[in-house]
Scaffold this motif. Structure first.
Motif, mmCIF file in Angstrom:
data_model
loop_
_atom_site.group_PDB
_atom_site.id
_atom_site.type_symbol
_atom_site.label_atom_id
_atom_site.label_comp_id
_atom_site.label_asym_id
_atom_site.label_seq_id
_atom_site.Cartn_x
_atom_site.Cartn_y
_atom_site.Cartn_z
ATOM 1 N N SER A 1 38.762 48.733 36.859
ATOM 2 C CA SER A 1 39.150 47.701 37.822
ATOM 3 C C SER A 1 40.633 47.808 38.137
ATOM 4 N N PHE A 2 40.962 47.514 39.396
ATOM 5 C CA PHE A 2 42.332 47.707 39.877
ATOM 6 C C PHE A 2 42.755 46.534 40.741
ATOM 7 N N LYS A 3 44.043 46.234 40.675
ATOM 8 C CA LYS A 3 44.614 45.290 41.631
ATOM 9 C C LYS A 3 44.795 46.054 42.930
ATOM 10 N N TYR A 4 44.453 45.434 44.042
ATOM 11 C CA TYR A 4 44.678 46.086 45.327
ATOM 12 C C TYR A 4 46.163 46.437 45.455
ATOM 13 N N SER A 5 46.434 47.640 45.924
ATOM 14 C CA SER A 5 47.836 47.987 46.143
ATOM 15 C C SER A 5 47.992 48.633 47.526
ATOM 16 N N VAL A 6 49.012 48.215 48.232
ATOM 17 C CA VAL A 6 49.232 48.683 49.606
ATOM 18 C C VAL A 6 49.506 50.183 49.612
ATOM 19 N N ARG A 7 48.816 50.916 50.437
ATOM 20 C CA ARG A 7 49.061 52.348 50.566
ATOM 21 C C ARG A 7 49.520 52.674 51.971
ATOM 22 N N PRO A 8 50.534 53.536 52.095
ATOM 23 C CA PRO A 8 51.025 53.873 53.426
ATOM 24 C C PRO A 8 49.921 54.485 54.292
ATOM 25 N N THR B 1 31.297 51.637 37.437
ATOM 26 C CA THR B 1 31.750 51.361 38.801
ATOM 27 C C THR B 1 33.259 51.179 38.870
ATOM 28 N N ASP B 2 33.774 51.139 40.114
ATOM 29 C CA ASP B 2 35.178 50.786 40.375
ATOM 30 C C ASP B 2 35.195 49.447 41.099
ATOM 31 N N ILE B 3 36.142 48.598 40.732
ATOM 32 C CA ILE B 3 36.292 47.283 41.367
ATOM 33 C C ILE B 3 37.747 47.123 41.800
ATOM 34 N N ILE B 4 37.951 46.634 43.018
ATOM 35 C CA ILE B 4 39.302 46.280 43.472
ATOM 36 C C ILE B 4 39.364 44.766 43.595
ATOM 37 N N VAL B 5 40.337 44.155 42.933
ATOM 38 C CA VAL B 5 40.525 42.705 43.123
ATOM 39 C C VAL B 5 41.760 42.481 43.991
ATOM 40 N N LEU C 1 29.147 54.707 40.417
ATOM 41 C CA LEU C 1 28.836 54.259 41.776
ATOM 42 C C LEU C 1 29.769 53.100 42.146
ATOM 43 N N PRO C 2 30.931 53.435 42.735
ATOM 44 C CA PRO C 2 31.922 52.384 43.007
ATOM 45 C C PRO C 2 31.410 51.296 43.957
ATOM 46 N N LEU C 3 31.381 50.068 43.445
ATOM 47 C CA LEU C 3 30.961 48.917 44.256
ATOM 48 C C LEU C 3 32.165 48.374 45.035
ATOM 49 N N GLN C 4 33.312 48.300 44.407
ATOM 50 C CA GLN C 4 34.601 47.800 44.956
ATOM 51 C C GLN C 4 34.659 46.283 45.070
ATOM 52 N N ALA C 5 33.626 45.639 45.644
ATOM 53 C CA ALA C 5 33.675 44.173 45.785
ATOM 54 C C ALA C 5 32.268 43.637 45.942
ATOM 55 N N THR D 1 39.323 51.330 54.201
ATOM 56 C CA THR D 1 40.588 50.866 54.789
ATOM 57 C C THR D 1 41.743 50.749 53.788
ATOM 58 N N TYR D 2 41.440 50.749 52.474
ATOM 59 C CA TYR D 2 42.500 50.610 51.465
ATOM 60 C C TYR D 2 42.978 51.966 50.944
ATOM 61 N N CYS D 3 42.283 53.043 51.309
ATOM 62 C CA CYS D 3 42.412 54.290 50.534
ATOM 63 C C CYS D 3 43.252 55.365 51.221
ATOM 64 N N VAL D 4 44.050 56.039 50.420
ATOM 65 C CA VAL D 4 44.985 57.027 50.928
ATOM 66 C C VAL D 4 44.404 58.457 50.886
ATOM 67 N N ALA E 1 48.520 59.482 44.209
ATOM 68 C CA ALA E 1 49.069 58.445 45.106
ATOM 69 C C ALA E 1 48.082 57.311 45.344
ATOM 70 N N ILE E 2 46.993 57.291 44.563
ATOM 71 C CA ILE E 2 45.917 56.357 44.914
ATOM 72 C C ILE E 2 46.342 54.896 44.775
ATOM 73 N N ARG E 3 47.169 54.611 43.782
ATOM 74 C CA ARG E 3 47.717 53.249 43.649
ATOM 75 C C ARG E 3 49.217 53.359 43.452
ATOM 76 N N GLU E 4 49.881 52.210 43.570
ATOM 77 C CA GLU E 4 51.336 52.222 43.506
ATOM 78 C C GLU E 4 51.868 52.709 42.160
HETATM 79 N N1 5AD Z 1 44.398 49.764 45.631
HETATM 80 C C1 5AD Z 1 43.705 49.588 44.486
HETATM 81 N N2 5AD Z 1 42.719 50.407 44.074
HETATM 82 C C2 5AD Z 1 42.425 51.450 44.871
HETATM 83 N N3 5AD Z 1 41.505 52.426 44.742
HETATM 84 C C3 5AD Z 1 41.625 53.248 45.797
HETATM 85 N N4 5AD Z 1 42.596 52.828 46.621
HETATM 86 C C4 5AD Z 1 43.114 51.704 46.069
HETATM 87 C C5 5AD Z 1 44.129 50.801 46.449
HETATM 88 N N5 5AD Z 1 44.831 50.952 47.578
HETATM 89 C C6 5AD Z 1 40.551 52.496 43.641
HETATM 90 C C7 5AD Z 1 39.113 52.392 44.164
HETATM 91 C C8 5AD Z 1 38.606 53.791 44.000
HETATM 92 C C9 5AD Z 1 39.365 54.247 42.771
HETATM 93 C C10 5AD Z 1 39.412 55.707 42.556
HETATM 94 O O1 5AD Z 1 40.668 53.735 42.980
HETATM 95 O O2 5AD Z 1 38.410 51.494 43.344
HETATM 96 O O3 5AD Z 1 37.205 53.851 43.818
#
Ligand code: 5AD
Ligand code: SF4
Length: 448
Positions: A343-350, A312-316, A272-276, A172-175, A58-61
């Motif tokens: 790298s991932f597009k930010y996605s809204v999580r409940p 790393t992991d990056i959220i844009v 080592l996830p940086l995220q941003a 704050t973005y993570c489920v 369920a981590i992303r849509e």
């Molecule tokens: N939207 C996008 N990416 C996300 N991740 C976690 N939650 C979200 C979200 N809501 C990514 C982060 C995390 C990886 C496992 O998934 O980058 O490190």
């Protein structure tokens, strides 16, 4: 086979479909082990199975959407085979609970992330009582945390070992804190026992799994913390390589880099996830570090562990991400030069804090930013791969490619190496390979 006490043997066959991360893959291995111990046999397709498990993420849509399309396919199968038992496990199950049963009538069981070990008993109950069930309570002591299971598919030389489960960080973005519950470490002696058993069965490489392995042991009384655990595991005969994932930058300190430097078996790779790259966004994400603090960690890591690979992991497109914030992320990629990024597009999580913000970016902007990040990183990864040409790397042979017959494995830094078909090597061999070609996603090597 080891039948669980107090449970009856099951008849028939099973099939598991897995979505998501390594943690989920390993949960599927545990589910497979449980079902086989109770008498079910594995089959290669859903059409052939009497029990189907869809292990969800369920981590992303996007991965969530896949579940609904998988459920759609179940309908046709159920029509042909009314006794088929269908189960949705994993994070989507945990999150949606009864809702899933209400949404579709083709589902028999919703299995939460803390209920894995109850699956055989639940299957018996469904068959006996012909009733649909939902088991999604959080427990303080998660039984499946203590289960070991060999890795399916990837040969018998590499294995995952869960060292902790859940996460208490609430970025704050993570489920994940909502779907896997709070952080719980497994006792060190249990981990060591499992690794000893794996070593006896021929496993040469283990990957220690946890959402935040650097926090390992904080919740235990015996005081063994992650660097110490690595040192203890290094004494186990037969284990040539130890990997771990995921590290949280906030809890990544010099004592771990020192353990990586000192313990021969620990591979030179840190995820080592940086995220941003923007401090404002990092604060909004509640990551607990600034960009400068992250850079300092990379500095001491690279100084103490020469040739270490960092991924790393990056959220844009996090809500409110401005052009300047995004440029800070691009700049961070150029400055740090990661070996590889996810790298991932930010996605809204409940349920998440960021989900209820009101400054979400458009899908188009997110898409564009993701493409830009891909382009920057592709060039850097390609350069690393080109630079490796001519060097000699240790490769653990993990398998043979079915399509080409090429043996393949990974370097200590986690890079995939494909060897020539003619090489005389066997799965489990630890060889030295000269790198002769650096491709976009992999290397080509020759045994020396
Ligand atoms: N939207 C996008 N990416 C996300 N991740 C976690 N939650 C979200 C979200 N809501 C990514 C982060 C995390 C990886 C496992 O998934 O980058 O490190
Ligand atoms: Fe999610 Fe943050 Fe926990 Fe990682 S550390 S699982 S991103 S809450």
């Amino acid at each position: 086979m080891e039948q669980r006490p107090g449970t009856e043997l099951l008849k028939g066959s099973y099939y598991i479909e897995t979505y998501g991360c390594q943690m989920n893959e390993h949960d599927s291995e545990k589910i497979a082990q449980l079902l086989e111990d109770q008498g079910l046999c594995p089959v290669d397709t859903a059409e052939m199975a009497d029990v189907i498990v869809i292990n969800t993420c369920a981590i992303r849509e996007k991965p969530e959407h896949k579940v609904y399309s998988a459920l759609g396919k179940l309908r046709a199968l159920k029509k042909r085979k009314p006794d088929l038992i269908s189960i949705v496990a994993g994070c989507v199950a945990q999150q949606q609970k009864q809702e899933l049963l209400k949404r579709t009538d083709v589902l028999d069981c919703v299995l939460g992330t803390h209920a894995i070990s109850e699956l055989p008993a639940l299957i018996s109950r469904i068959r006996r009582e012909r009733r649909r069930v939902c088991e999604t309570e959080f427990r303080r002591d998660v039984t499946s945390l203590h289960m070991s299971a060999p890795r399916k598919g990837a040969g018998s030389v590499c294995s995952y070992v869960t060292i902790m489960q859940g996460c208490s960080n609430f970025c704050t973005y993570c489920v994940v804190p909502y779907t896997r519950g709070p952080e719980q470490s497994r006792q060190a002696y249990e981990i060591i026992n499992e690794v000893q058993q794996l070593a006896r069965s021929g496993v040469r490489e283990i990957t220690l799994l946890g959402q935040n392995v650097n926090a390992y042991g904080k919740d235990l009384k015996d005081g063994v913390r992650f660097p110490e655990l690595l040192r203890q595991l290094s004494h186990i005969d037969g284990i040539a390589r130890v990997r771990f994932t995921t590290s949280h930058p906030r809890d990544f300190h010099e004592d771990l880099a020192a353990a990586m430097r000192d313990v021969e078996a620990v591979c030179e790779h840190v995820h080592l996830p940086l995220q941003a790259g923007s401090d404002r966004i990092l604060r909004e994400m509640r990551r607990g570090y600034t960009y400068e603090e992250y850079l300092e960690k990379i500095r001491f890591l690279r100084e103490m562990v020469p040739h270490v690979a960092v991924t790393t992991d990056i959220i844009v497109g996090f809500p409110g991400e401005t052009r300047e914030d995004f440029e800070a992320t691009c700049q961070a990629l150029q400055t740090i030069r990661f070996d590889q990024i996810f790298s991932f597009k930010y996605s809204v999580r409940p349920q998440t804090v960021a989900g209820s913000l009101n400054n979400h970016l458009s899908e188009d902007v997110k898409k564009l930013r993701l493409a830009m990040v891909h382009d920057i990183q592709s060039a850097i990864t390609q350069q690393y791969h080109t630079d490796t040409v001519g060097s000699v790397e240790e490769v653990l042979i993990e398998g043979i490619r079915t399509a080409t017959g090429q043996p393949f494995g990974r370097t200590r830094t986690g890079k995939i190496v494909n060897l020539e078909v003619s090489e005389n090597v066997f799965i489990g061999d630890l060889i030295q390979a000269k790198i002769i070609k650096g491709l976009k996603h992999s290397l080509v090597g020759k045994k020396v």
